[in-house]
Motif scaffolding. Structure first.
Motif, mmCIF file in Angstrom:
data_model
loop_
_atom_site.group_PDB
_atom_site.id
_atom_site.type_symbol
_atom_site.label_atom_id
_atom_site.label_comp_id
_atom_site.label_asym_id
_atom_site.label_seq_id
_atom_site.Cartn_x
_atom_site.Cartn_y
_atom_site.Cartn_z
ATOM 1 N N SER A 120 -9.450 -7.052 -3.938
ATOM 2 C CA SER A 120 -8.141 -6.854 -3.098
ATOM 3 C C SER A 120 -7.359 -5.855 -4.411
ATOM 4 O O SER A 120 -7.887 -5.992 -6.011
ATOM 5 C CB SER A 120 -7.012 -7.900 -2.494
ATOM 6 N N MET A 121 -6.456 -4.805 -3.889
ATOM 7 C CA MET A 121 -5.891 -4.472 -4.976
ATOM 8 C C MET A 121 -3.961 -4.271 -4.942
ATOM 9 O O MET A 121 -4.314 -3.907 -3.503
ATOM 10 C CB MET A 121 -6.334 -2.674 -5.634
ATOM 11 N N ALA A 122 -3.692 -3.980 -5.955
ATOM 12 C CA ALA A 122 -2.124 -3.858 -5.573
ATOM 13 C C ALA A 122 -1.523 -2.878 -7.128
ATOM 14 O O ALA A 122 -1.909 -2.817 -7.570
ATOM 15 C CB ALA A 122 -1.324 -5.290 -5.884
ATOM 16 N N THR A 123 -0.861 -1.571 -6.608
ATOM 17 C CA THR A 123 -0.717 -0.723 -7.190
ATOM 18 C C THR A 123 0.636 -0.189 -6.928
ATOM 19 O O THR A 123 1.503 -0.407 -6.319
ATOM 20 C CB THR A 123 -1.563 1.288 -7.158
ATOM 21 N N PHE A 124 1.592 -0.046 -8.474
ATOM 22 C CA PHE A 124 2.662 0.009 -8.718
ATOM 23 C C PHE A 124 3.943 -0.708 -7.957
ATOM 24 O O PHE A 124 4.618 -0.068 -7.041
ATOM 25 C CB PHE A 124 3.630 1.440 -8.511
ATOM 26 N N THR A 125 3.446 -1.806 -7.468
ATOM 27 C CA THR A 125 4.467 -3.054 -6.574
ATOM 28 C C THR A 125 4.601 -4.220 -6.727
ATOM 29 O O THR A 125 5.667 -4.442 -6.617
ATOM 30 C CB THR A 125 3.332 -2.996 -4.718
ATOM 31 N N ARG A 148 2.231 7.831 5.331
ATOM 32 C CA ARG A 148 0.234 7.870 5.024
ATOM 33 C C ARG A 148 -0.429 9.205 5.889
ATOM 34 O O ARG A 148 -0.055 9.173 7.375
ATOM 35 C CB ARG A 148 0.131 6.540 5.471
ATOM 36 N N PRO A 149 -1.556 9.486 4.756
ATOM 37 C CA PRO A 149 -1.835 10.528 5.298
ATOM 38 C C PRO A 149 -3.038 10.144 6.879
ATOM 39 O O PRO A 149 -2.747 9.337 6.651
ATOM 40 C CB PRO A 149 -2.744 11.259 4.163
ATOM 41 N N ALA A 150 -3.235 11.610 7.303
ATOM 42 C CA ALA A 150 -3.877 10.952 8.584
ATOM 43 C C ALA A 150 -5.201 10.135 8.336
ATOM 44 O O ALA A 150 -5.365 9.254 9.333
ATOM 45 C CB ALA A 150 -4.002 11.943 9.508
ATOM 46 N N HIS A 151 -5.623 10.583 6.928
ATOM 47 C CA HIS A 151 -7.044 10.412 7.098
ATOM 48 C C HIS A 151 -7.503 8.761 6.750
ATOM 49 O O HIS A 151 -8.582 8.024 6.697
ATOM 50 C CB HIS A 151 -7.954 11.565 5.970
ATOM 51 N N PRO A 190 -4.355 -1.666 5.110
ATOM 52 C CA PRO A 190 -3.909 -1.818 4.003
ATOM 53 C C PRO A 190 -2.670 -3.094 4.862
ATOM 54 O O PRO A 190 -2.635 -3.093 5.665
ATOM 55 C CB PRO A 190 -2.925 -0.489 4.064
ATOM 56 N N VAL A 191 -2.089 -3.280 3.720
ATOM 57 C CA VAL A 191 -0.938 -4.206 4.102
ATOM 58 C C VAL A 191 0.810 -3.761 3.022
ATOM 59 O O VAL A 191 0.586 -2.689 2.106
ATOM 60 C CB VAL A 191 -0.286 -4.777 3.358
ATOM 61 N N GLU A 192 1.352 -3.129 4.264
ATOM 62 C CA GLU A 192 2.553 -2.193 3.296
ATOM 63 C C GLU A 192 4.297 -2.684 4.913
ATOM 64 O O GLU A 192 4.102 -2.511 5.948
ATOM 65 C CB GLU A 192 2.983 -0.809 3.721
ATOM 66 N N PRO A 193 5.114 -3.349 4.147
ATOM 67 C CA PRO A 193 6.690 -3.447 5.410
ATOM 68 C C PRO A 193 7.267 -2.809 5.487
ATOM 69 O O PRO A 193 7.743 -2.828 6.353
ATOM 70 C CB PRO A 193 6.954 -4.889 4.163
ATOM 71 N N ALA A 236 0.789 -1.338 0.275
ATOM 72 C CA ALA A 236 0.121 0.150 -0.106
ATOM 73 C C ALA A 236 0.500 0.937 0.037
ATOM 74 O O ALA A 236 0.219 2.591 -0.801
ATOM 75 C CB ALA A 236 -1.223 -0.138 1.470
ATOM 76 N N GLY A 237 2.148 1.147 -0.019
ATOM 77 C CA GLY A 237 2.859 2.139 0.286
ATOM 78 C C GLY A 237 2.548 3.329 1.799
ATOM 79 O O GLY A 237 1.541 3.410 2.197
ATOM 80 N N ALA A 238 2.018 4.671 0.532
ATOM 81 C CA ALA A 238 1.917 5.512 1.344
ATOM 82 C C ALA A 238 0.549 6.277 1.357
ATOM 83 O O ALA A 238 0.387 7.197 1.686
ATOM 84 C CB ALA A 238 2.703 7.103 1.075
ATOM 85 N N GLY A 239 -0.332 4.616 0.314
ATOM 86 C CA GLY A 239 -1.529 5.013 0.282
ATOM 87 C C GLY A 239 -2.525 5.392 -1.424
ATOM 88 O O GLY A 239 -3.540 5.698 -1.026
ATOM 89 N N SER A 240 -1.545 6.198 -1.527
ATOM 90 C CA SER A 240 -1.951 6.389 -3.133
ATOM 91 C C SER A 240 -3.235 5.602 -3.799
ATOM 92 O O SER A 240 -2.783 4.018 -4.334
ATOM 93 C CB SER A 240 -0.565 6.181 -3.727
#
Length: 258
Positions: free
Chosen positions: A101-106, A76-79, A65-68, A51-55
């Protein structure tokens, strides 16, 4: 499986080094986001893997979100919901836990593509979305003329679209995603009509492929691009791109349904 970097990054790129200002350059572009929103359909619960920074996380759904990478989770923004520290290859969820489920640029970062996609399938009742790039189309960008080494590295990292489709199985739709001229998600092709922005070292750092080539490649790229922008060579070759509304490059959305 590859060992994780010091900040938890699980792929070949170390976001503890290259991701510190990622969110400044990589914002979700509304035009691209609409492709994802449409493909999600009426899914209410969505897993975002890598998920990275939430884009591109839809704010009108319940997203997990899952992000290692700790560096990316911290941006990640507060919202947006807090991301879980986990990897695609071993998702900590029961079978069919999510509507989609989704995966973007990963996916090009994953150490085991087949395992990661199988896990996304396992935990999803509905569609699985993968936003990625077609490695066979990366040479369409003017960047290929100025930094062919970087493009070659990028092409070697992105899995073939058919490979992704084969691992996902089911009914597959591969959608070309045209890139808008004012794209605010700063992957390489996003600057197709705004070459000056690629002179910013932060913009290059936010594209992981640059971290896999010798620094001299970046130095040469900057020198040659700066020279060609100053003397008009770039505009003579590519100036039409400055007013071209969309660029049909390598960006693709793969949608797998049962």
């Amino acid at each position: 499986m590859n060992s994780r970097h010091s900040d938890g990054s699980a792929g070949d790129a170390n976001y503890g080094v290259i991701g510190t200002n990622y969110i400044k350059y990589r914002q979700p572009d509304p035009h691209i986001a609409e492709f994802i929103r449409t493909a999600l359909g009426n899914a209410e619960t969505v897993l975002n893997v890598g998920a990275g920074a939430g884009s591109y996380e839809p704010v009108d759904r319940k997203v997990t979100p899952v992000e290692p990478s700790a560096s990316m989770r911290a941006q990640r923004p507060a919202h947006l919901p807090e991301a879980i520290d986990a990897t695609a290859e071993k998702l900590p969820f029961a079978d069919q836990s999510f509507d989609a489920s989704m995966a973007t640029f990963t996916v090009h970062q994953w150490s085991d593509l087949k395992a990661g996609l199988a896990e996304m399938r396992r935990v999803s009742r509905g569609p699985v979305l993968v936003l990625s790039c077609d490695p066979n189309e990366l040479e369409r960008s003017w960047l290929s003329d100025y930094a062919p080494e970087m493009i070659a590295v990028e092409a070697s990292r992105y899995p073939a679209l058919q490979t992704i489709a084969d691992h996902l199985g089911g009914t597959i739709e591969i959608l070309p995603v045209p890139i808008p001229l004012a794209c605010i998600d700063g992957f390489g092709e996003a600057y197709y009509g705004r070459p000056e922005l690629m002179l910013d070292p932060g913009a290059r750092l936010a594209n992981s492929a640059w971290s896999f080539v010798d620094p001299s490649i970046g130095e040469r790229f900057v020198a040659e691009l700066d020279r060609d922008l100053r003397d008009g060579t770039w505009d003579a070759r590519y100036g039409h791109l400055r007013t071209q509304p969309f660029f049909e490059g390598s960006l693709r959305l793969i949608v797998a349904r049962s």
